[in-house]
Design a protein around this motif. Structure first.
Motif, PDB file in Angstrom:
ATOM      1  N   LEU A  19     -15.224  25.124 -36.829  1.00  0.00           N
ATOM      2  CA  LEU A  19     -13.773  25.376 -36.806  1.00  0.00           C
ATOM      3  C   LEU A  19     -13.391  26.355 -37.897  1.00  0.00           C
ATOM      4  N   LEU A  22     -14.420  29.772 -36.893  1.00  0.00           N
ATOM      5  CA  LEU A  22     -13.551  30.304 -35.830  1.00  0.00           C
ATOM      6  C   LEU A  22     -12.244  30.826 -36.402  1.00  0.00           C
ATOM      7  N   LEU A  23     -11.661  30.046 -37.350  1.00  0.00           N
ATOM      8  CA  LEU A  23     -10.348  30.424 -37.859  1.00  0.00           C
ATOM      9  C   LEU A  23     -10.431  31.533 -38.889  1.00  0.00           C
ATOM     10  N   LYS A  26     -12.998  37.243 -38.063  1.00  0.00           N
ATOM     11  CA  LYS A  26     -12.300  38.040 -37.066  1.00  0.00           C
ATOM     12  C   LYS A  26     -13.257  38.734 -36.110  1.00  0.00           C
ATOM     13  N   VAL A  92     -11.341  40.426 -32.973  1.00  0.00           N
ATOM     14  CA  VAL A  92     -10.300  39.747 -32.182  1.00  0.00           C
ATOM     15  C   VAL A  92      -8.894  40.117 -32.649  1.00  0.00           C
ATOM     16  N   ASP A  93      -8.710  40.436 -33.930  1.00  0.00           N
ATOM     17  CA  ASP A  93      -7.372  40.776 -34.404  1.00  0.00           C
ATOM     18  C   ASP A  93      -6.862  42.074 -33.804  1.00  0.00           C
ATOM     19  N   LEU A  95      -7.574  42.928 -30.693  1.00  0.00           N
ATOM     20  CA  LEU A  95      -7.330  42.677 -29.264  1.00  0.00           C
ATOM     21  C   LEU A  95      -6.058  41.818 -29.127  1.00  0.00           C
ATOM     22  N   SER A  96      -4.935  42.375 -29.581  1.00  0.00           N
ATOM     23  CA  SER A  96      -3.732  41.524 -29.629  1.00  0.00           C
ATOM     24  C   SER A  96      -2.586  42.099 -28.795  1.00  0.00           C
TER      25      SER A  96
ATOM     26  N   GLY B 643      -0.288  36.975 -30.207  1.00  0.00           N
ATOM     27  CA  GLY B 643      -1.312  37.816 -29.621  1.00  0.00           C
ATOM     28  C   GLY B 643      -2.642  37.705 -30.368  1.00  0.00           C
ATOM     29  N   TYR B 644      -2.668  36.994 -31.532  1.00  0.00           N
ATOM     30  CA  TYR B 644      -3.910  36.835 -32.282  1.00  0.00           C
ATOM     31  C   TYR B 644      -4.630  35.581 -31.833  1.00  0.00           C
ATOM     32  N   VAL B 645      -5.867  35.751 -31.378  1.00  0.00           N
ATOM     33  CA  VAL B 645      -6.610  34.621 -30.834  1.00  0.00           C
ATOM     34  C   VAL B 645      -6.759  33.518 -31.865  1.00  0.00           C
ATOM     35  N   ARG B 646      -6.931  33.927 -33.126  1.00  0.00           N
ATOM     36  CA  ARG B 646      -7.185  32.921 -34.164  1.00  0.00           C
ATOM     37  C   ARG B 646      -5.963  32.050 -34.414  1.00  0.00           C
TER      38      ARG B 646
END
Lengths: 100, 673
Positions: A19, A22-23, A26, A92-93, A95-96, B643-646
């Motif tokens: 966890l 994941l958090l 990025k 991932v940041d 891809l927002s 929009g942020y996956v996290r």
């Protein structure tokens, strides 16, 4: 005989690491790996209870959980590949675009 | 098959004509006029056959109605039916309504000939009007009757406002139509409430069921309210005192429509309702005193306004109000007498009450003939002169003799000169009003006052009718005139004048018995008794009241003659600037229209303002507040979607934590799962 608590603490620690990863992370691929960690933490719980309670259902369920995880990883990596093709990144940041 | 089983055709034929004239009228000669005439005439023939069939049947001998029903609405235990109810009263209504309508439609051919394509609308609407009246006459229950009652209300609105388009006084015309519609609506709401109460008491609106079970419910506390509310409907429809004001304004429509409304349909519906509801109305004698008082007061009140009016149609409109007052007076007095008669077992009172009932019905028929005659005559005059102001007429007797002399017959009839029809029925009406006083009954003094008012009204009637006749047809010509009207217009006048002379004479024959048969049908236990026709005539000529009324009428005619024909006393004296107070009050119609306006402006507008404020502040505020809350809340919540996956992963983890917390609490404090 090792106490059941050890196994459960191991699983909880593994879940927490997943966890946290994941958090805090990025990078998309690492996120997928973290999710795998959390899944396996759950699997450890399953087999632990199955073993200590002498009930095979938990073990059967773990087999299925692994299969589902494999499928999930296949989809996840395919998504990441496509994201990389389009955006030249797997962060991932970045891809927002799906937002209000 | 008996003839009377075809009674349903009577309202259906004009209804078909309404559809035909409305859709293909412009392709037929006279723009649908011939269709409407054929329909009315066929309805009259049918009504005559039905009446004959019923008169010769065993049902008539046994004093039973002919009833045919089919289920219309079935709601729980209540079944509303749709059907026909034939007794002598419905036969009479059908006969005179269709006969007079036929003549009026023929007359319309001439009167409306310059209206081109709009005649299609006219003939379609008058056909529907006739449907309403005939349907009302044959209805078998109150709800069905109410449907036809409202059809007539609608048609009166449409026809009074006929000239609301492309006419120089369009606003005035359409506001007259609206007034007629709204004022009668007030009465209709009362009637509807009355019917609700009837439905509550009897569990049915069927004439037969109600009349049959009236004995079991006669002490019901709600029954007087039902009676008064139903009479409220009569007040609206038949233009009795507080709601009378629409009828003079209804003169805005074509004259033929006025004739139709005043003679054959509309206002007669209210009288019919009273006559039809006699079994209910006779259960409460105090309410009947009220009915008679309203009638008697309307009679003199309306007559007083006709005294100085300069509009030929308005004079006739007031005279209609006044005569309707007579009918209501006679029916109210009759019901009062029958009510007390059945309560005390007094056969004499029942006999007198029946005479009142017959007087009301006979006056309705006679009035239908002479008022149709007078209206059509005035229409003929207006057609020739092009104005409704009597000051612009005069000396027309030589130019249009047929109109002049047929109208003279109508005036004699309404003034109550012997042999002419109005004499007989007016005398019977006054006799009926006098009877309760003569018999020394509880409210005798009230009826004595009403009788005196009726006498004065008789005098006023003679005066203003002949004032109208002398102003119009004698003296110097005061305007131009096209000459006599075409044959389609004079022919109905001639036929109606014959009836205006003769229709009262039916009282000598079996007429009273025939009319009272309807009462016997609906009130079999009351012991209705009718005098022989010749006895009634003998009584008329041996009562002093007859001669008093006659002398009053002749005096009225004489005064009119000296004032307006001989000019012995110049009526122009009234027209100076310093008019007497009473003259001004009457000319203003007792300030009734002003009062209506005041009420509607001050009260209605005030209420509307308050309602508007509530609507804007409270209702709109609530609705807007709700929508604002939803929109604002949505906007706020949308911020969550980053929009942020996290972030999403964090929400999920948070949710899981909260759930775990809840489970832990349940586990610890709830003692396990």
């Amino acid at each position: 005989m090792i106490n059941m608590g050890f196994f459960l603490v191991l699983a909880a620690a593994l879940f927490a690491i997943g966890l946290f990863g994941l958090l805090s992370n990025k990078r998309g691929i690492v996120s997928l790996m973290c999710i795998e960690l959390m899944l396996n933490a759950a699997n450890i719980n399953f087999v632990t209870f199955a073993s200590f309670k002498s009930d095979a259902t938990g073990q059967v369920f773990v087999i299925m959980s692994i299969a589902v995880a494999a499928a999930e990883v296949a989809v996840g990596i395919a998504l990441m590949l496509n994201a990389y093709k389009m955006k030249k990144t797997t962060e991932v940041d970045k891809l927002s675009t799906m937002r209000w | 098959m008996e003839l009377y089983e075809f009674a349903w055709l009577v309202p259906l034929i004009p209804c078909i004509c309404f559809v035909l004239a409305g859709f293909i009228g412009h392709k037929t000669p006279q723009c649908g006029g011939l269709i409407a005439i054929a329909g009315a005439a066929a309805a009259f023939v049918m009504a005559a056959l039905v009446s004959y069939g019923y008169y010769t049947s065993d049902l008539y001998k046994a004093a039973e109605p002919f009833v045919q029903n089919m289920d219309w609405l079935v709601v729980g235990k209540i079944t509303i039916q749709f059907g026909i109810y034939i007794d002598t009263l419905s036969c009479i209504m059908m006969l005179f309504a269709s006969f007079i309508s036929t003549l009026i439609f023929i007359y319309s051919l001439g009167y409306m000939h310059d209206q081109e394509g709009r005649r299609r609308r006219y003939f379609a609407e008058v056909s529907l009007f006739l449907t309403g009246m005939l349907g009302l006459a044959v209805s078998s229950n109150y709800l069905e009757m109410f449907v036809f009652w409202e059809i007539m209300g609608l048609c009166s609105y449409l026809l009074i406002g006929f000239w609301s388009f492309n006419h120089e006084e369009a606003v005035e015309k359409s506001s007259a139509a609206k007034k007629a519609f709204l004022v009668t609506r007030l009465g209709d709401v009362c009637l509807m409430c009355g019917l609700f109460i009837l439905l509550y008491i009897f569990g049915s609106l069927d004439y037969q069921n109600i009349f049959g079970s009236i004995e079991a419910h006669k002490d019901d506390v709600l029954l007087p309210f039902a009676i008064l509310l139903m009479f409220g409907g009569v007040i609206g429809k038949s233009a009795q005192f507080p709601l009378h004001d629409w009828l003079p304004d209804a003169m805005a429509g074509p004259t033929t429509v006025s004739a139709l409304i005043h003679a054959a349909t509309m206002v007669k519906a209210g009288i019919y309702l009273v006559a039809r509801s006699y079994p209910i109305f006779t259960q409460c004698e105090e309410a009947m005193v009220f009915v008679a008082a309203i009638g008697g007061f309307t009679a003199i009140y309306a007559a007083s306004m006709a005294l100085n009016n300069m509009n030929i149609k308005r004079v006739l409109a007031y005279s209609t109000l006044s005569q309707l007052g007579y009918m209501v007076l006679a029916l109210g007095a009759g019901a009062y007498l029958i009510s007390l008669g059945t309560k005390n077992g007094d056969a004499n009172l029942i006999k007198l009450g029946t005479a009142g009932y017959i007087a009301g019905i006979l006056h309705m028929i006679n009035h239908a003939f002479f008022k149709a005659l007078l209206f059509l005559g005035s229409g003929s005059v207006i057609h020739a002169v092009g104005t409704e102001d009597m000051r612009m007429m005069g000396g027309l007797r030589k130019k249009m003799p047929i109109t002049a002399y047929t109208m003279l017959i109508g005036c004699f009839s309404i003034a109550g000169i012997p042999i002419f029809s109005g004499f007989w029925s007016k005398d019977l009406v006054l006799e009926a009003a006098f009877a309760p006083f003569h018999e020394g009954l509880g409210f005798g003094s009230v009826f004595c006052v009403l009788f005196v008012l009726g006498m004065i009204t008789a005098f006023m009637t003679a005066f203003y009718m002949f004032r109208m006749w002398f102003m119009t047809f004698t003296g110097e010509p005061r305007g131009h005139c096209h000459g006599e009207s075409p044959k389609t217009m004079t022919f109905p006048l001639l036929i109606l004048s014959v009836f205006a002379i003769l229709s009262g004479l039916v009282i000598m024959g079996n007429f009273g018995y025939y009319v009272a048969r309807s009462l016997k049908t609906s009130m079999p236990t009351a012991g209705i008794f009718v005098e022989k026709g010749m006895d009634v005539v003998k009584e008329i000529f041996t009562t002093p009241a007859t001669y008093v009324a006659l002398v009053l009428a002749i005096v009225g005619i004489a005064i009119a003659f000296f004032m307006y024909s001989k000019k012995a006393y110049d009526p122009e004296k009234f027209d100076q600037d310093k008019k007497p107070l009473y003259y001004r009050i009457v000319a203003k119609r007792y300030y009734f229209p002003e009062m209506y306006n005041q009420i509607s402006w001050k009260l209605g507008y005030g209420v509307a303002k308050g309602v508007e404020a509530i609507d804007k502040q409270l209702i709109d505020g609530t609705v807007n507040g709700l929508s604002n809350a939803v929109v604002g809340g949505g906007d706020g919540l949308a911020r969550v979607e980053t929009g942020y996956v996290r972030d999403y992963a964090a929400y999920v983890a948070l949710g899981v934590l909260i759930l775990m917390g809840i489970f832990a609490v349940i586990f610890i404090y709830g003692g396990g799962f």
